[in-house]
Design a protein around this motif. Structure first.
Motif, short mmCIF file in Angstrom:
data_model
loop_
_atom_site.label_atom_id
_atom_site.label_comp_id
_atom_site.label_asym_id
_atom_site.label_seq_id
_atom_site.Cartn_x
_atom_site.Cartn_y
_atom_site.Cartn_z
N UNK A 35 0.82 -1.21 0.00
CA UNK A 35 0.00 0.00 0.00
C UNK A 35 0.85 1.26 0.00
N UNK A 36 1.95 1.23 0.73
CA UNK A 36 2.86 2.37 0.78
C UNK A 36 3.42 2.67 -0.61
N UNK A 37 3.63 1.63 -1.41
CA UNK A 37 4.17 1.79 -2.75
C UNK A 37 3.09 1.88 -3.83
N UNK A 38 1.82 1.93 -3.44
CA UNK A 38 0.75 2.08 -4.42
C UNK A 38 0.37 0.80 -5.12
N UNK A 39 0.53 -0.32 -4.42
CA UNK A 39 0.16 -1.61 -4.99
C UNK A 39 -0.77 -2.35 -4.02
N UNK A 40 -1.36 -3.43 -4.49
CA UNK A 40 -2.20 -4.24 -3.61
C UNK A 40 -2.07 -5.71 -4.00
N UNK A 41 -2.27 -6.56 -3.02
CA UNK A 41 -2.23 -8.00 -3.22
C UNK A 41 -3.61 -8.45 -3.67
N UNK A 47 0.30 -14.86 -4.95
CA UNK A 47 1.16 -13.70 -4.71
C UNK A 47 1.02 -12.62 -5.76
N UNK A 48 -0.08 -12.65 -6.49
CA UNK A 48 -0.30 -11.68 -7.56
C UNK A 48 -0.58 -10.29 -6.97
N UNK A 49 0.11 -9.30 -7.51
CA UNK A 49 -0.13 -7.92 -7.09
C UNK A 49 -0.53 -7.09 -8.31
N UNK A 50 -1.14 -5.93 -8.04
CA UNK A 50 -1.46 -4.99 -9.11
C UNK A 50 -1.43 -3.58 -8.55
N UNK A 51 -1.47 -2.63 -9.44
CA UNK A 51 -1.48 -1.24 -9.01
C UNK A 51 -2.76 -0.93 -8.26
N UNK A 52 -2.63 -0.12 -7.22
CA UNK A 52 -3.79 0.38 -6.49
C UNK A 52 -4.24 1.68 -7.16
N UNK A 53 -5.40 2.16 -6.77
CA UNK A 53 -5.94 3.38 -7.36
C UNK A 53 -5.04 4.59 -7.15
N UNK A 55 -1.67 4.60 -7.10
CA UNK A 55 -0.28 4.21 -7.38
C UNK A 55 0.57 5.36 -7.91
N UNK A 56 -0.01 6.28 -8.65
CA UNK A 56 0.81 7.35 -9.23
C UNK A 56 1.52 8.19 -8.17
N UNK A 57 0.80 8.55 -7.12
CA UNK A 57 1.44 9.35 -6.07
C UNK A 57 2.26 8.52 -5.11
N UNK A 58 1.96 7.23 -5.00
CA UNK A 58 2.66 6.37 -4.04
C UNK A 58 3.89 5.69 -4.63
N UNK A 59 3.88 5.42 -5.92
CA UNK A 59 4.98 4.68 -6.55
C UNK A 59 6.31 5.42 -6.41
N UNK A 60 6.23 6.74 -6.28
CA UNK A 60 7.45 7.53 -6.10
C UNK A 60 8.21 7.08 -4.86
#
Length: 64
Positions: A35-41, A47-53, A55-60
């Motif tokens: 979540x801190x990195x803008x992703x979710x399990x 173990x599949x992950x994807x971008x969270x809503x 992600x643009x501000x968190x991926x930094x």
């Protein structure tokens, strides 16, 4: 990332796997980190992950 941290030892990993409480805590921590990195399990078994809503501000946080 902590360059001074010691790598997880095999006996430590085995101890974590032995109880449901520790497995649950590791999973909760992993989800929090994602979540801190803008992703979710999306699939705990695979173990599949994807971008969270957000992600643009968190991926930094991951690339900084």
């Amino acid at each position: 990332m902590n360059s001074l941290a010691q790598p997880l030892q095999l006996h430590e990993a085995e101890a974590i796997q032995k109880t449901q409480t520790t497995r649950t805590r590791v999973l909760k921590s992993y989800k929090m980190m994602l979540g801190f990195y803008g992703m979710k399990l999306v699939d705990e078994e695979r173990g599949t992950i994807q971008r969270a809503g957000n992600y643009r501000e968190r991926f930094e946080n991951l690339t900084w």
